[in-house]
Write a protein that holds these residues in place. Structure first.
Motif, PDB file in Angstrom:
ATOM      1  N   PRO A  63     -15.728  -9.544 -14.917  1.00  0.00           N
ATOM      2  CA  PRO A  63     -14.386  -9.167 -14.486  1.00  0.00           C
ATOM      3  C   PRO A  63     -14.426  -7.892 -13.660  1.00  0.00           C
ATOM      4  N   ALA A  64     -13.428  -7.728 -12.853  1.00  0.00           N
ATOM      5  CA  ALA A  64     -13.328  -6.496 -12.061  1.00  0.00           C
ATOM      6  C   ALA A  64     -13.366  -5.307 -12.999  1.00  0.00           C
ATOM      7  N   GLY A  65     -14.056  -4.285 -12.579  1.00  0.00           N
ATOM      8  CA  GLY A  65     -14.075  -3.075 -13.382  1.00  0.00           C
ATOM      9  C   GLY A  65     -15.031  -3.150 -14.550  1.00  0.00           C
ATOM     10  N   SER A  66     -15.885  -4.131 -14.577  1.00  0.00           N
ATOM     11  CA  SER A  66     -16.779  -4.219 -15.714  1.00  0.00           C
ATOM     12  C   SER A  66     -17.873  -3.172 -15.629  1.00  0.00           C
ATOM     13  N   GLN A  82     -13.808  -5.911 -19.948  1.00  0.00           N
ATOM     14  CA  GLN A  82     -15.267  -6.057 -19.962  1.00  0.00           C
ATOM     15  C   GLN A  82     -15.766  -6.740 -21.241  1.00  0.00           C
ATOM     16  N   THR A 107      -9.348  -9.960  -8.263  1.00  0.00           N
ATOM     17  CA  THR A 107     -10.404 -10.483  -9.133  1.00  0.00           C
ATOM     18  C   THR A 107     -10.241 -10.016 -10.576  1.00  0.00           C
ATOM     19  N   PRO A 121      -8.942  -2.200 -14.993  1.00  0.00           N
ATOM     20  CA  PRO A 121      -9.800  -2.142 -16.182  1.00  0.00           C
ATOM     21  C   PRO A 121      -9.402  -1.075 -17.201  1.00  0.00           C
TER      22      PRO A 121
END
Lengths: 361, 361, 361
Positions: free
Chosen positions: A350-353, C126, C103, C169
């Motif tokens: 995912p975005a920001g992972s 995450q 995303t 996030p």
């Protein structure tokens, strides 16, 4: 008698001014009282490191080859006296580039928080206790114990050291370039951590001068602990030295773990006063502030990728986050979290992972 | 039973609203409970002082002639009740200039932190407890002791008082112009300092509304202690009342000295709980915050010119610094530091050496 | 032996990397150790609320109809394990509007401070522990007691819960829209308040996302306690859960009342250590910080309209203030303050007098 005292009526009885007195006057002392001679010596090098984009990077190291930002974490025991000899290997041309005022001297220095030092070890331009390019100077730090007669507390705590002269009289360019490191002073009997990490929160949403993916470079297969890879096994005692630098306020927040807001980050004692101590998982850190966090990795919560971030939302969104990877007792990361979901469903994180550690299959 | 309670289900049993009740209702009290009559009286004057450039400056004083910013430091003992009569001698025209909203009343006031006072001594426009130009008003402050039955703590601590009406409902213009001062409430047995200094950290990188050279005007030959000259002899107990005002965050940092983060700034007691108290040398101070720092001047570190500054780098670089000049026991500043190097080499002080105190030969 | 340790020399003995190990590896645990099964269950709904101007507003509620911002205050006792099932009823279209990165997944979550939870209850993207639109997920929170063997403190304290995925996030848009609430974990024997109020200090000078008149909507005749109406009778124990959100620093200041800077906000114990605890009436709160304030309404100071505000002057001037209305023991507001002066003189409230509560006759 109860009094209302105007500050201006205070008077300095017997003050003879700042001018040097007659022949009987002693020189400014070289070492703090209580330190007759150093118990230990350390050699430190200030060097220029490869640039980070256009940013000049400097670092302290126990050898010129191992210099880094943050510099080496120093550890002392209360009562100890340490002599640190700093060699300035930063090119004069680099120091000139960082200097905005041509009358300000060129040099690097060592200014330390918390422990005792005389004016000769202050690390400031005004006291001339800095190191010109190519030269060296010995700084004496004394981790004084509590003195109940004088009424002064001990020096045990979480501190830091930094340059105070590069670029200007407060070392702003030195600190901003990487000339800082942690110092822990322990008292006999203090809990000993299995791992120590520095978390220096600074300008441009940086942790240890990095942000976003650069703040977590752990190799998922062979994670090497260091300033950009925070990893521990479940049950290990992990210590963070949290320091604020630069111009901004930040907060240190860690997921799944909390600590006692005490001198050591650990709670001791059994009575009503102990019961009043605050447990926290988020603490404001201003420039110059330093404190210690001690946690048992994964205690109760188990392994996983536990986020560490500034809770100012625009800071974390801009990359002021990293991860504490807690492995199981055998050093493995168990499956069962979202990462495996990711791998088995779309394969896309995912975005920001965050850092590359999430790309493991 | 354990419950999950939505705030909105709280109900005010028996509440009859804010409207004045029938004939049986008592008036709002003039004095706090526990203060039958004041133990002591003080007269305070609010006056206009010479401008600082274009800046209007106001000050509180025990006489109109001695008004200053910060105003006189007040001292109380827990249990004491103090009546402070404030005379507003600030010209109405000046107050009008500071007012942005023409419907806001003209006046000055006294709002105090930490101690007890009723609505009539709140010092706010909404409670009408301010002083119109040319008039006076008596404020009653009660330094209440800890009440174990009610479960309320004592009022001993480091506090401040300030205007709450000049310019607007929060006294922003009054505080910004100089209407503030320190208050220490002591408990019997608390350590008594030899010297007390106010360190009010505020907007525009100011300490006590001054910055840079203006924040340290010590005469090197005859330093006169005061808001812009911090001086002490080695071994003296020095107390700082640190207060934040204005809009910005700051940190109070002092070189070579540290203090216990306690009510008094001093560490007492001997057990495991005492051992948990943090020793610090840098503390974040937000507007409205106040705390006490107690140090023994030069303890272990000796005499010298010890910097005090905000550790936000752009603040210190812009002039948010001053110096604590620690003389030896005889009141002299020993040679041996960089200052003499300066004198004997080029005679030029380094950039950023600060106030004139460094020009001594 | 005393050592100077470079961080980089730490090594992870036996670490096998993050990759999933062989067949023997356990899954990530669903529940924290110590919680075999939940002692209690709660159902929570995340819903969209009416917009505040153009601002999208979301809220948590024990029912969809009672959702609010802040959400319901949760209360736990140390040792208790709570299962919270969150239903995401926020329309996907709304979540899309709040998402800046296409995303990033759509969903809401529950991330809690202070108590224990595994990765599966982390509430982050995450770890995939969020709730897609129309779905639900159960989060397990464990209010772990102090563990003297492990050396970890208890979880009793003042905490908060919030979304961590809406918009990005770190849940910045979720928090900013209203997805947050308070959590108090008590220890057996802790003082029980008569009233609990949330004070969430955030961006745009907001208290609970409102400012100025909107932050105090008390009806002067029948004040209904709630997020925008703080009212108590003299002698009642009032508890504030103070939380910082967003991007800015703030301070929580209350007039006429002070509290002990302890775990509970109350001072207990009798010895020298107790005597060191700081009493304060203003405390800096950064985003993510949370603390408790416990006061006895009107203690010593009596009834009245007691201001609560951020002491950053430009914040309070811009509307970051509200009022604690302390009625007498019978639930009436006595006459005698400025309000009656106002009524009997011009009838006009002074500028900045705040909410409509001052218009009572």
């Amino acid at each position: 008698m109860l009094v209302v005292a105007a500050i201006v009526v205070l008077s300095l009885v017997g003050a003879g001014g700042f001018a040097v007195a007659g022949g009987a006057a002693a020189l400014l002392p070289e070492r703090p009282e209580g330190c007759n001679q150093p118990d230990r010596t350390v050699t430190l090098y200030a060097v220029e490191l490869p640039r980070d984009g256009n940013q000049i990077r400097l670092g302290y190291g126990l050898t010129p080859q191992t210099a880094s930002y943050p510099g080496p974490t120093m550890e002392m025991i209360e009562g100890e006296c340490l002599a640190v000899t700093l060699h300035n290997q930063v090119p004069a041309a680099t120091l000139e580039q960082l200097r905005t005022d041509p009358t300000h001297p060129l040099g690097v220095s060592l200014h330390v928080h918390g422990v005792k030092y005389t004016q000769l070890s202050d690390g400031t331009a005004q006291s001339f206790s800095y190191v010109p390019p190519g030269q060296s100077r010995t700084y004496t730090w004394y981790a004084k114990k509590r003195d109940r007669t004088a009424g002064t507390p001990g020096t045990a705590g979480y501190w830091w050291y930094h340059d105070h002269v590069v670029g200007g009289p407060h070392g702003t360019k030195g600190i901003g370039s990487g000339l800082f490191g942690g110092l822990v002073v322990r008292r006999v009997g203090d809990p000993k951590p299995d791992r120590t990490y520095m978390s220096v929160f600074g300008d441009q949403q940086s942790i240890n001068l990095r942000r976003g993916a650069a703040a977590d470079t752990c190799d998922p297969v062979n994670p090497v602990p260091g300033p950009t890879c925070i990893v521990a096994k479940k049950g290990e005692r992990v210590e963070f030295i949290v320091v604020g630098i630069g111009n901004d306020m930040h907060t240190f927040h860690i997921h799944g773990h909390s600590w006692a807001d005490t001198r050591t980050g650990v709670l001791t004692g059994t009575n009503a006063e102990t019961d009043q101590v605050q447990t926290i998982d988020n603490k404001t850190v201003g420039p110059g502030d330093s404190f210690g966090v001690q946690i048992i990795a994964g205690d109760s919560v188990g392994p996983g990728h536990w986020m560490i971030h500034c809770h100012m939302q625009f800071h974390s969104d801009a990359g002021m986050y990293t991860t504490m990877h807690v492995l199981d007792e055998n050093g493995n990361m168990p499956p069962g979290g979202g990462h495996e979901h990711s791998a088995t469903s779309s394969g896309a994180a995912p975005a920001g992972s965050g850092a590359g550690v999430h790309q493991h299959k």
